[in-house]
Write a protein that holds these residues in place. Structure first.
Motif, PDB file in Angstrom:
ATOM      1  N   ARG A 154       0.833  -1.207   0.000  1.00  0.00           N
ATOM      2  CA  ARG A 154       0.000   0.000   0.000  1.00  0.00           C
ATOM      3  C   ARG A 154       0.869   1.259   0.000  1.00  0.00           C
ATOM      4  O   ARG A 154       0.550   2.264  -0.654  1.00  0.00           O
ATOM      5  CB  ARG A 154      -0.908  -0.002   1.224  1.00  0.00           C
ATOM      6  CG  ARG A 154      -1.966  -1.089   1.195  1.00  0.00           C
ATOM      7  CD  ARG A 154      -3.053  -0.830   2.239  1.00  0.00           C
ATOM      8  NE  ARG A 154      -2.507  -0.787   3.592  1.00  0.00           N
ATOM      9  CZ  ARG A 154      -2.427  -1.851   4.374  1.00  0.00           C
ATOM     10  NH1 ARG A 154      -2.816  -3.039   3.930  1.00  0.00           N
ATOM     11  NH2 ARG A 154      -1.954  -1.750   5.606  1.00  0.00           N
ATOM     12  N   MET A 155       1.992   1.214   0.752  1.00  0.00           N
ATOM     13  CA  MET A 155       2.877   2.365   0.791  1.00  0.00           C
ATOM     14  C   MET A 155       3.517   2.621  -0.577  1.00  0.00           C
ATOM     15  O   MET A 155       3.715   3.782  -0.974  1.00  0.00           O
ATOM     16  CB  MET A 155       3.951   2.145   1.864  1.00  0.00           C
ATOM     17  CG  MET A 155       3.389   2.103   3.281  1.00  0.00           C
ATOM     18  SD  MET A 155       4.586   1.555   4.530  1.00  0.00           S
ATOM     19  CE  MET A 155       5.809   2.852   4.414  1.00  0.00           C
ATOM     20  N   GLU A 156       3.839   1.553  -1.303  1.00  0.00           N
ATOM     21  CA  GLU A 156       4.402   1.734  -2.643  1.00  0.00           C
ATOM     22  C   GLU A 156       3.385   2.381  -3.570  1.00  0.00           C
ATOM     23  O   GLU A 156       3.725   3.251  -4.386  1.00  0.00           O
ATOM     24  CB  GLU A 156       4.842   0.384  -3.184  1.00  0.00           C
ATOM     25  CG  GLU A 156       6.086  -0.185  -2.508  1.00  0.00           C
ATOM     26  CD  GLU A 156       6.475  -1.538  -3.079  1.00  0.00           C
ATOM     27  OE1 GLU A 156       5.728  -2.031  -3.962  1.00  0.00           O
ATOM     28  OE2 GLU A 156       7.492  -2.096  -2.661  1.00  0.00           O
ATOM     29  N   VAL A 157       2.132   1.979  -3.445  1.00  0.00           N
ATOM     30  CA  VAL A 157       1.086   2.585  -4.273  1.00  0.00           C
ATOM     31  C   VAL A 157       0.937   4.064  -3.947  1.00  0.00           C
ATOM     32  O   VAL A 157       0.828   4.923  -4.837  1.00  0.00           O
ATOM     33  CB  VAL A 157      -0.250   1.836  -4.071  1.00  0.00           C
ATOM     34  CG1 VAL A 157      -1.386   2.571  -4.774  1.00  0.00           C
ATOM     35  CG2 VAL A 157      -0.144   0.417  -4.591  1.00  0.00           C
ATOM     36  N   GLU A 169      -2.654  14.410  -0.433  1.00  0.00           N
ATOM     37  CA  GLU A 169      -3.428  13.377   0.270  1.00  0.00           C
ATOM     38  C   GLU A 169      -2.688  12.046   0.282  1.00  0.00           C
ATOM     39  O   GLU A 169      -2.689  11.316   1.289  1.00  0.00           O
ATOM     40  CB  GLU A 169      -4.789  13.211  -0.396  1.00  0.00           C
ATOM     41  CG  GLU A 169      -5.738  14.390  -0.190  1.00  0.00           C
ATOM     42  CD  GLU A 169      -7.058  14.182  -0.899  1.00  0.00           C
ATOM     43  OE1 GLU A 169      -7.164  13.199  -1.677  1.00  0.00           O
ATOM     44  OE2 GLU A 169      -7.981  15.000  -0.697  1.00  0.00           O
ATOM     45  N   ALA A 170      -2.027  11.702  -0.838  1.00  0.00           N
ATOM     46  CA  ALA A 170      -1.267  10.457  -0.889  1.00  0.00           C
ATOM     47  C   ALA A 170      -0.113  10.483   0.114  1.00  0.00           C
ATOM     48  O   ALA A 170       0.167   9.502   0.808  1.00  0.00           O
ATOM     49  CB  ALA A 170      -0.740  10.214  -2.305  1.00  0.00           C
ATOM     50  N   LEU A 171       0.572  11.640   0.213  1.00  0.00           N
ATOM     51  CA  LEU A 171       1.648  11.758   1.189  1.00  0.00           C
ATOM     52  C   LEU A 171       1.127  11.642   2.616  1.00  0.00           C
ATOM     53  O   LEU A 171       1.764  11.031   3.484  1.00  0.00           O
ATOM     54  CB  LEU A 171       2.363  13.102   1.011  1.00  0.00           C
ATOM     55  CG  LEU A 171       3.407  13.179  -0.109  1.00  0.00           C
ATOM     56  CD1 LEU A 171       3.975  14.585  -0.181  1.00  0.00           C
ATOM     57  CD2 LEU A 171       4.509  12.165   0.099  1.00  0.00           C
ATOM     58  N   SER A 172      -0.040  12.215   2.879  1.00  0.00           N
ATOM     59  CA  SER A 172      -0.619  12.131   4.222  1.00  0.00           C
ATOM     60  C   SER A 172      -0.954  10.685   4.580  1.00  0.00           C
ATOM     61  O   SER A 172      -0.670  10.223   5.689  1.00  0.00           O
ATOM     62  CB  SER A 172      -1.872  13.009   4.296  1.00  0.00           C
ATOM     63  OG  SER A 172      -2.476  12.901   5.581  1.00  0.00           O
ATOM     64  N   LYS A 173      -1.554   9.955   3.629  1.00  0.00           N
ATOM     65  CA  LYS A 173      -1.866   8.547   3.876  1.00  0.00           C
ATOM     66  C   LYS A 173      -0.592   7.721   4.024  1.00  0.00           C
ATOM     67  O   LYS A 173      -0.533   6.777   4.833  1.00  0.00           O
ATOM     68  CB  LYS A 173      -2.728   7.991   2.753  1.00  0.00           C
ATOM     69  CG  LYS A 173      -4.120   8.612   2.686  1.00  0.00           C
ATOM     70  CD  LYS A 173      -4.920   8.022   1.545  1.00  0.00           C
ATOM     71  CE  LYS A 173      -6.322   8.628   1.483  1.00  0.00           C
ATOM     72  NZ  LYS A 173      -7.117   8.072   0.352  1.00  0.00           N
ATOM     73  N   LEU A 174       0.424   8.076   3.254  1.00  0.00           N
ATOM     74  CA  LEU A 174       1.692   7.362   3.367  1.00  0.00           C
ATOM     75  C   LEU A 174       2.292   7.554   4.755  1.00  0.00           C
ATOM     76  O   LEU A 174       2.804   6.619   5.380  1.00  0.00           O
ATOM     77  CB  LEU A 174       2.657   7.865   2.294  1.00  0.00           C
ATOM     78  CG  LEU A 174       4.069   7.274   2.297  1.00  0.00           C
ATOM     79  CD1 LEU A 174       4.034   5.775   2.104  1.00  0.00           C
ATOM     80  CD2 LEU A 174       4.926   7.952   1.236  1.00  0.00           C
ATOM     81  N   ARG A 175       2.212   8.789   5.260  1.00  0.00           N
ATOM     82  CA  ARG A 175       2.736   9.057   6.594  1.00  0.00           C
ATOM     83  C   ARG A 175       1.949   8.274   7.657  1.00  0.00           C
ATOM     84  O   ARG A 175       2.516   7.760   8.621  1.00  0.00           O
ATOM     85  CB  ARG A 175       2.662  10.563   6.882  1.00  0.00           C
ATOM     86  CG  ARG A 175       3.294  10.960   8.221  1.00  0.00           C
ATOM     87  CD  ARG A 175       3.240  12.456   8.453  1.00  0.00           C
ATOM     88  NE  ARG A 175       4.084  13.158   7.488  1.00  0.00           N
ATOM     89  CZ  ARG A 175       3.603  13.894   6.478  1.00  0.00           C
ATOM     90  NH1 ARG A 175       2.300  14.029   6.318  1.00  0.00           N
ATOM     91  NH2 ARG A 175       4.428  14.498   5.647  1.00  0.00           N
ATOM     92  N   GLU A 176       0.623   8.177   7.475  1.00  0.00           N
ATOM     93  CA  GLU A 176      -0.190   7.406   8.424  1.00  0.00           C
ATOM     94  C   GLU A 176       0.204   5.934   8.424  1.00  0.00           C
ATOM     95  O   GLU A 176       0.290   5.297   9.485  1.00  0.00           O
ATOM     96  CB  GLU A 176      -1.665   7.558   8.070  1.00  0.00           C
ATOM     97  CG  GLU A 176      -2.223   8.957   8.306  1.00  0.00           C
ATOM     98  CD  GLU A 176      -3.677   9.066   7.876  1.00  0.00           C
ATOM     99  OE1 GLU A 176      -4.217   8.046   7.384  1.00  0.00           O
ATOM    100  OE2 GLU A 176      -4.264  10.153   8.019  1.00  0.00           O
ATOM    101  N   GLU A 177       0.443   5.370   7.258  1.00  0.00           N
ATOM    102  CA  GLU A 177       0.868   3.972   7.172  1.00  0.00           C
ATOM    103  C   GLU A 177       2.217   3.777   7.866  1.00  0.00           C
ATOM    104  O   GLU A 177       2.427   2.792   8.596  1.00  0.00           O
ATOM    105  CB  GLU A 177       0.966   3.535   5.709  1.00  0.00           C
ATOM    106  CG  GLU A 177      -0.364   3.337   5.011  1.00  0.00           C
ATOM    107  CD  GLU A 177      -1.029   2.037   5.416  1.00  0.00           C
ATOM    108  OE1 GLU A 177      -0.435   1.267   6.211  1.00  0.00           O
ATOM    109  OE2 GLU A 177      -2.147   1.770   4.938  1.00  0.00           O
ATOM    110  N   MET A 178       3.128   4.720   7.673  1.00  0.00           N
ATOM    111  CA  MET A 178       4.448   4.600   8.283  1.00  0.00           C
ATOM    112  C   MET A 178       4.362   4.719   9.803  1.00  0.00           C
ATOM    113  O   MET A 178       5.028   3.986  10.537  1.00  0.00           O
ATOM    114  CB  MET A 178       5.378   5.664   7.706  1.00  0.00           C
ATOM    115  CG  MET A 178       5.666   5.501   6.222  1.00  0.00           C
ATOM    116  SD  MET A 178       6.602   6.869   5.531  1.00  0.00           S
ATOM    117  CE  MET A 178       8.130   6.700   6.425  1.00  0.00           C
ATOM    118  N   ASN A 179       3.532   5.635  10.279  1.00  0.00           N
ATOM    119  CA  ASN A 179       3.367   5.774  11.725  1.00  0.00           C
ATOM    120  C   ASN A 179       2.737   4.519  12.332  1.00  0.00           C
ATOM    121  O   ASN A 179       3.102   4.091  13.430  1.00  0.00           O
ATOM    122  CB  ASN A 179       2.516   7.000  12.040  1.00  0.00           C
ATOM    123  CG  ASN A 179       3.261   8.303  11.795  1.00  0.00           C
ATOM    124  OD1 ASN A 179       4.489   8.332  11.812  1.00  0.00           O
ATOM    125  ND2 ASN A 179       2.530   9.385  11.551  1.00  0.00           N
ATOM    126  N   ALA A 180       1.762   3.948  11.604  1.00  0.00           N
ATOM    127  CA  ALA A 180       1.135   2.723  12.097  1.00  0.00           C
ATOM    128  C   ALA A 180       2.135   1.578  12.141  1.00  0.00           C
ATOM    129  O   ALA A 180       2.152   0.774  13.080  1.00  0.00           O
ATOM    130  CB  ALA A 180      -0.058   2.363  11.208  1.00  0.00           C
TER     131      ALA A 180
END
Length: 243
Positions: free
Chosen positions: A86-89, A105-116
């Protein structure tokens, strides 16, 4: 666009200390080492029944060439693979969209995935603790079986009675009983047959003292009272058998 790609690359390389939206560096998460990464930790507490020697992590099945730089933890491989996919996408989308709304928005979601991911890794169970919980606790050995105890056989009883009859005096009869009682057990009816071979109440009481510790059916002790004629003898019998 070049600055955007550079920021994403930096973000991906420092998962354990990802930057906030304002660009401020976060402190390392709790439990992460702050000193040199090659500092060897102290020996772990031995795990009873699994790792009694207190050996290092290196004794576990670590792939050849793997260099451990911190604490080994347990995570689910499939979950982490899906998360990285998902992070690669999201990274590809942010690179493609640039600095517009969808890219942000993609960067924000990427940051959320990394924090999780960082949160899950920080909360993942330590390998030693996990193996200690998974290892079955050693069960105490079963108690040894109780030896089977049987009363003296009828043939042996008759042989004992014949040996008693051969003795003329009470002392000799008692010596025969003492020898037999060291290896035999008796029932109250069998004790009754033996006591009938004694003439005097005092000798019978001495015989009861010898045989009573080897009697199996003590609930039938009332049958012995009929062998004594005097009350004082019955009182002594009661003291011997405790009934």
């Amino acid at each position: 666009m070049r600055a955007l790609v550079l920021s994403v690359a930096v973000l991906m390389s420092v998962v354990a200390s990802a930057q906030t939206a304002q660009g401020m560096a976060r402190p390392p998460p709790p439990g992460q080492p702050t000193g040199p990464i090659n500092t060897r930790p102290g020996p772990p507490t031995p795990i009873p029944g699994y790792n009694d020697s207190g050996s290092w992590y290196d004794d576990y099945d670590i792939p050849e060439g793997f260099r451990r730089r911190g604490t080994l933890v347990v995570i689910e491989r499939e979950e982490q693979i899906d998360r990285m996919a998902r992070m690669e996408v999201l990274l590809a989308q942010a690179t493609r969209e640039g600095n517009n709304r969808r890219g942000r928005e993609a960067l924000s979601k990427l940051r959320e995935e990394m924090n999780a991911m960082r949160h899950d890794l920080n909360k993942a169970p330590d390998l030693r603790s996990f193996r200690q919980r998974q290892s079955p606790r050693p069960q105490p050995p079963p108690p040894p079986p109780q030896p089977q105890v049987y009363p003296i056989s009828e043939d042996q009883l008759q042989s004992l009675i014949r040996a008693v009859n051969k003795e003329s005096f009470g002392d000799g009869k008692l010596r025969v009983l003492e020898a037999a009682a060291s290896s035999q057990h008796f029932l109250v009816p069998q004790v009754t047959k033996i006591l009938q071979r004694f003439s005097f109440g005092e000798d019978k009481l001495d015989a009861v003292r010898v045989l009573w510790p080897r009697v199996l059916d003590r609930e039938n002790s009332f049958q012995l009272y009929q062998l004594f004629s005097f009350q004082n003898e019955k009182d002594q019998l009661k003291q011997i058998i405790g009934r």
